[in-house]
Design a protein around this motif. Structure first.
Motif, short mmCIF file in Angstrom:
data_model
loop_
_atom_site.label_atom_id
_atom_site.label_comp_id
_atom_site.label_asym_id
_atom_site.label_seq_id
_atom_site.Cartn_x
_atom_site.Cartn_y
_atom_site.Cartn_z
N LEU A 21 -42.81 12.94 -8.36
CA LEU A 21 -43.62 13.65 -9.35
C LEU A 21 -42.92 14.96 -9.70
N ASN A 22 -42.98 15.30 -10.97
CA ASN A 22 -42.23 16.46 -11.45
C ASN A 22 -43.16 17.58 -11.91
N CYS A 23 -42.68 18.80 -11.73
CA CYS A 23 -43.41 19.97 -12.19
C CYS A 23 -42.40 21.00 -12.68
N SER A 24 -42.45 21.32 -13.96
CA SER A 24 -41.60 22.39 -14.48
C SER A 24 -42.49 23.56 -14.88
N TYR A 25 -41.94 24.74 -14.82
CA TYR A 25 -42.79 25.91 -15.05
C TYR A 25 -42.03 27.01 -15.78
N GLU A 26 -42.83 27.92 -16.29
CA GLU A 26 -42.25 29.09 -16.95
C GLU A 26 -43.21 30.25 -16.71
N GLY A 53 -34.33 25.16 -2.77
CA GLY A 53 -33.49 24.33 -1.91
C GLY A 53 -34.02 24.05 -0.53
N ILE A 54 -35.14 24.60 -0.18
CA ILE A 54 -35.70 24.36 1.15
C ILE A 54 -36.79 23.31 1.03
N GLU A 55 -36.54 22.17 1.66
CA GLU A 55 -37.50 21.08 1.55
C GLU A 55 -38.66 21.31 2.49
N LYS A 56 -39.85 21.11 1.95
CA LYS A 56 -41.03 21.12 2.80
C LYS A 56 -41.42 19.65 3.00
N LYS A 57 -41.82 19.32 4.22
CA LYS A 57 -42.09 17.91 4.53
C LYS A 57 -43.34 17.80 5.36
N SER A 58 -44.12 16.78 5.02
CA SER A 58 -45.30 16.48 5.81
C SER A 58 -45.50 14.98 5.78
N GLY A 59 -45.09 14.32 6.85
CA GLY A 59 -45.20 12.87 6.89
C GLY A 59 -44.36 12.22 5.81
N ARG A 60 -44.99 11.43 4.97
CA ARG A 60 -44.27 10.74 3.91
C ARG A 60 -44.12 11.58 2.64
N LEU A 61 -44.68 12.76 2.67
CA LEU A 61 -44.60 13.63 1.50
C LEU A 61 -43.56 14.72 1.72
N SER A 62 -42.85 15.02 0.67
CA SER A 62 -41.90 16.13 0.74
C SER A 62 -41.80 16.77 -0.63
N SER A 63 -41.37 18.02 -0.64
CA SER A 63 -41.27 18.74 -1.90
C SER A 63 -40.14 19.74 -1.82
N ILE A 64 -39.56 20.01 -2.97
CA ILE A 64 -38.47 20.96 -3.04
C ILE A 64 -38.56 21.72 -4.35
N LEU A 65 -38.04 22.92 -4.33
CA LEU A 65 -38.13 23.82 -5.49
C LEU A 65 -36.73 24.18 -5.96
N ASP A 66 -36.57 24.24 -7.27
CA ASP A 66 -35.31 24.71 -7.85
C ASP A 66 -35.65 25.89 -8.76
N LYS A 67 -35.44 27.09 -8.28
CA LYS A 67 -35.82 28.29 -9.04
C LYS A 67 -34.86 28.58 -10.18
N GLU A 69 -33.46 26.11 -12.14
CA GLU A 69 -33.85 25.20 -13.22
C GLU A 69 -35.36 25.20 -13.46
N LEU A 70 -36.09 25.95 -12.68
CA LEU A 70 -37.54 26.14 -12.86
C LEU A 70 -38.33 24.83 -12.75
N PHE A 71 -38.10 24.12 -11.67
CA PHE A 71 -38.91 22.92 -11.47
C PHE A 71 -39.05 22.62 -9.99
N SER A 72 -39.99 21.75 -9.72
CA SER A 72 -40.20 21.26 -8.36
C SER A 72 -40.49 19.77 -8.45
N ILE A 73 -40.18 19.06 -7.38
CA ILE A 73 -40.54 17.66 -7.28
C ILE A 73 -41.34 17.42 -6.01
N LEU A 74 -42.21 16.46 -6.12
CA LEU A 74 -42.98 16.01 -4.96
C LEU A 74 -42.65 14.53 -4.77
N ASN A 75 -42.13 14.21 -3.61
CA ASN A 75 -41.78 12.83 -3.29
C ASN A 75 -42.79 12.24 -2.32
N ILE A 76 -43.12 11.00 -2.56
CA ILE A 76 -43.95 10.26 -1.62
C ILE A 76 -43.23 8.94 -1.34
#
Lengths: 111, 114
Positions: A21-26, A53-67, A69-76
């Protein structure tokens, strides 16, 4: 002029699939980006990201931020039917304004 | 602990009616918020308050009013209900931080305007 844009808006996958899942912001003065899962009632907190660049992880979910390029992804990974929910992204800036939410991604996981 | 108590849970209004959604918290939180969530959508901020006596408009304040006479209570008033106000309403509060991680939500009010 949405400040937080999530994509896709909806997604249907089969159990066992991996989704991104993608999230871009401004925002003017970025402070943090937050991911939430909302099933039937109030959102529940998943992750808060403040550094690139620091991945946060909880079980099958993980997320990372790119400041940069101004976006984040959530992986399941290995999705389950219990992952079916709306996933919300919200961004906080360091000014005196409240969180700004994206419209959410509605994920449906079918057996 | 009660946390954030929001009432009522469900309500049906006729067009033009008025009502107040009640919200109270017992955590001595300074920040309180009202959000609405339309079907399949994210949360939109209606009004918020950073302390007793102070309120500010959020993203979608039209058609609503709030007051914050005490730290505990943050009622949301709909003066002339319209079908566009059919939504689920969430009240929330937080202490020192605005970050949602520290936000406590009420259980929501499902409002239908017919």
């Amino acid at each position: 002029e949405d400040k937080v844009v999530q994509s896709p808006l909806s997604l249907v996958v089969h159990e066992g699939d991996t989704v991104t899942l993608n999230c871009s912001y401004e925002v003017t003065n970025f402070r943090s980006l937050l991911w939430y899962k909302q099933e039937k009632k109030a959102p529940t907190f998943l992750f808060m990201l403040t550094s690139s660049g620091i991945e946060k992880k909880s079980g099958r979910l993980s997320s990372i931020l790119d400041k940069k390029e101004l976006f984040s992804i959530l992986n399941i990974t290995a999705t389950q039917t219990g992952d079916s929910a709306i996933y919300l992204c919200a961004v906080e800036d360091s000014g005196n304004t409240p969180l700004v939410f994206g419209k959410g991604t509605r994920l449906s996981v079918i057996a | 602990n009660a946390g954030v108590t929001q009432t009522p849970k469900f309500r049906i209004l006729k067009i033009g009616q008025s009502m107040t959604l009640q919200c109270t918290q017992d955590m001595n939180h300074n920040y309180m918020y009202w959000y609405r969530q339309d079907p399949g959508m994210g949360l939109k901020l209606i009004y918020y308050s950073v302390g007793a006596g102070i309120t500010d408009k959020g993203e979608v304040p039209n058609g609503y009013n709030v007051s914050r006479s005490t730290t505990e209570d943050f009622p949301l008033r709909l003066e002339l209900a319209a079908p566009s106000q059919t939504s689920v309403y969430f009240c929330a509060s937080s202490g020192a931080s605005r970050a949602l991680e520290k936000l406590f939500f009420g259980s929501g009010t499902q409002l239908s305007v017919l």
